[in-house]
Scaffold this active site. Structure first.
Site, PDB file in Angstrom:
ATOM      1  N   PRO A  94       7.044 -26.742 -31.324  1.00 35.83           N
ATOM      2  CA  PRO A  94       6.418 -26.990 -33.005  1.00 35.83           C
ATOM      3  C   PRO A  94       6.766 -26.229 -33.584  1.00 35.83           C
ATOM      4  CG  PRO A  94       4.841 -27.186 -31.080  1.00 35.83           C
ATOM      5  CD  PRO A  94       6.232 -26.623 -30.533  1.00 35.83           C
ATOM      6  N   GLU A 121       1.869 -24.446 -23.039  1.00 34.86           N
ATOM      7  CA  GLU A 121       1.416 -23.792 -24.269  1.00 34.86           C
ATOM      8  C   GLU A 121       2.869 -23.257 -25.062  1.00 34.86           C
ATOM      9  OE1 GLU A 121      -2.675 -23.892 -24.804  1.00 34.86           O
ATOM     10  OE2 GLU A 121      -1.033 -25.198 -25.139  1.00 34.86           O
ATOM     11  N   ARG A 159      24.200 -42.323 -32.357  1.00 32.49           N
ATOM     12  CA  ARG A 159      24.406 -42.913 -33.398  1.00 32.49           C
ATOM     13  C   ARG A 159      25.673 -42.675 -34.626  1.00 32.49           C
ATOM     14  NH1 ARG A 159      21.953 -43.233 -37.815  1.00 32.49           N
ATOM     15  NH2 ARG A 159      22.728 -45.278 -38.270  1.00 32.49           N
ATOM     16  N   ASP A 174      23.732 -44.942 -43.400  1.00 28.43           N
ATOM     17  CA  ASP A 174      22.676 -43.960 -43.378  1.00 28.43           C
ATOM     18  C   ASP A 174      22.288 -43.602 -44.930  1.00 28.43           C
ATOM     19  OD1 ASP A 174      22.909 -43.926 -40.428  1.00 28.43           O
ATOM     20  OD2 ASP A 174      23.992 -41.894 -40.704  1.00 28.43           O
TER      21      ASP A 174
HETATM   22  C1  9D3 Z   1      -2.343 -25.424 -28.160  1.00 29.07           C
HETATM   23  C2  9D3 Z   1      -1.028 -25.047 -28.299  1.00 29.07           C
HETATM   24  N1  9D3 Z   1      -0.135 -25.256 -29.649  1.00 29.07           N
HETATM   25  C3  9D3 Z   1      -0.834 -24.274 -30.651  1.00 29.07           C
HETATM   26  C4  9D3 Z   1      -0.509 -24.908 -31.968  1.00 29.07           C
HETATM   27  C5  9D3 Z   1       1.150 -24.966 -29.214  1.00 29.07           C
HETATM   28  C6  9D3 Z   1       1.677 -26.289 -28.707  1.00 29.07           C
HETATM   29  C7  9D3 Z   1       2.857 -25.844 -27.761  1.00 29.07           C
HETATM   30  C8  9D3 Z   1       3.339 -27.025 -27.139  1.00 29.07           C
HETATM   31  C9  9D3 Z   1       1.749 -27.641 -29.202  1.00 29.07           C
HETATM   32  C10 9D3 Z   1       2.324 -28.465 -28.578  1.00 29.07           C
HETATM   33  C11 9D3 Z   1       3.183 -28.339 -27.687  1.00 29.07           C
HETATM   34  C12 9D3 Z   1       3.999 -29.246 -27.174  1.00 29.07           C
HETATM   35  N2  9D3 Z   1       4.978 -29.885 -28.212  1.00 29.07           N
HETATM   36  C13 9D3 Z   1       6.226 -29.702 -28.055  1.00 29.07           C
HETATM   37  O1  9D3 Z   1       6.647 -29.151 -27.134  1.00 29.07           O
HETATM   38  C14 9D3 Z   1       7.254 -30.073 -29.239  1.00 29.07           C
HETATM   39  C15 9D3 Z   1       6.670 -30.670 -30.526  1.00 29.07           C
HETATM   40  C16 9D3 Z   1       5.799 -31.240 -30.940  1.00 29.07           C
HETATM   41  O2  9D3 Z   1       4.323 -31.102 -30.529  1.00 29.07           O
HETATM   42  N3  9D3 Z   1       5.603 -31.821 -32.244  1.00 29.07           N
HETATM   43  C17 9D3 Z   1       6.826 -31.966 -32.714  1.00 29.07           C
HETATM   44  N4  9D3 Z   1       7.924 -31.487 -32.513  1.00 29.07           N
HETATM   45  C18 9D3 Z   1       7.721 -30.813 -31.186  1.00 29.07           C
HETATM   46  S1  9D3 Z   1       9.441 -30.496 -30.469  1.00 29.07           S
HETATM   47  C19 9D3 Z   1       8.415 -29.758 -29.062  1.00 29.07           C
END
Ligand code: 9D3
Length: 241
Positions: A94, A121, A159, A174
């Site tokens: 994220p 996490e 793609r 695109d």
């Molecule tokens: C409670 C833990 N979070 C604190 C903000 C961290 C967290 C870690 C792992 C939140 C979500 C995740 C799982 N998500 C992904 O691994 C992820 C993701 C996403 O959740 N949103 C947009 N792109 C991506 S890329 C990987």
């Protein structure tokens, strides 16, 4: 292009790899996707891949051992399959750079990607230090892991691979999908459906009038739904009709 995927849930990719454009690209030899279960690289008897954070706190952290061992196995497997050097490593998190069409355009030129998906996490920070991946997010919303983002990335890249889309100028469209204007309304037969008629201009045979109407509709729709795109119209001048 070769894409290795490091994940605790390789089964999530099965249907995805066997349908649609990804299946076609694989069958044409344009794309080789190999999934790797990094739990297979755990070393303790419980096959652990995560552990509690040093310093305390909630949640779990993905461990270095299984991820580094899986990465080494990926490099060896890729080399055995004819890849040279190292893959471009991507970590789906994220906190990463937001995926957009520009990033897809950059990544589709790589011969070899290795995509690391987390599901808890977070990752032990030494995975970042040691592997120096490009961190990528697909947007500002919380998912349960990196697997769906990995599929988004692979779909968007596939793609763009030359020969993956049936028609040679597929990439050209695109610029209309993500460029200056949103696509306006489209119609196909029948001419009247439940009292709803196709706009007369589309049946007129006047190609100039059709083009003007489509452009006007695209502008109206863009103004209503994505006025932010109109602000950057100058950056996209070359793609307008
Ligand atoms: C409670 C833990 N979070 C604190 C903000 C961290 C967290 C870690 C792992 C939140 C979500 C995740 C799982 N998500 C992904 O691994 C992820 C993701 C996403 O959740 N949103 C947009 N792109 C991506 S890329 C990987």
């Amino acid at each position: 292009m070769r894409i290795d995927v490091l994940t605790l849930f390789p089964g999530m990719f099965e249907g995805f790899l066997e349908e649609g454009i990804v299946r076609v690209a694989r069958s044409k030899g344009l794309l080789d996707v190999v999934t790797h279960d990094f739990r297979a690289f755990a070393t303790d008897k419980h096959r652990s891949v995560d552990d509690r954070p040093y310093g305390g706190g909630p949640g779990m952290v993905l461990m270095c051992g299984p991820v580094f061992a899986c990465d080494e196995s990926v490099v060896a497997a890729g080399r055995a399959a004819g890849q040279e050097g190292e893959p471009k490593r991507i970590m789906l998190t994220p906190q990463g750079r937001r995926l957009d069409q520009d990033l897809l355009e950059e990544l589709h030129q790589e011969p070899w990607l290795s995509v690391l998906c987390g599901h808890y996490e977070g990752f032990d920070e030494r995975i970042r230090e040691g592997l120096e991946p490009l961190e990528v997010s697909i947007g500002d919303y919380v998912l349960s892991g990196g697997e769906v983002p990995a599929m988004v990335l692979i779909d968007g890249i596939t793609r763009l691979l030359p020969g993956a889309l049936g028609h040679p100028d597929g990439a050209r469209s695109d610029s209309f999908a993500c460029g200056p204007l949103l696509e306006g309304p489209q119609y196909t037969r029948p001419r009247v459906f439940r009292d709803m008629e196709v706009p007369a201009v589309l049946l007129s045979g006047d190609h100039g009038a059709v083009a003007r109407w489509r452009h006007e509709q695209a502008e109206l729709r863009t103004q209503a739904r994505r006025p932010d795109l109109l602000g950057r119209a100058d950056e996209n001048e070359h793609t307008s009709q």
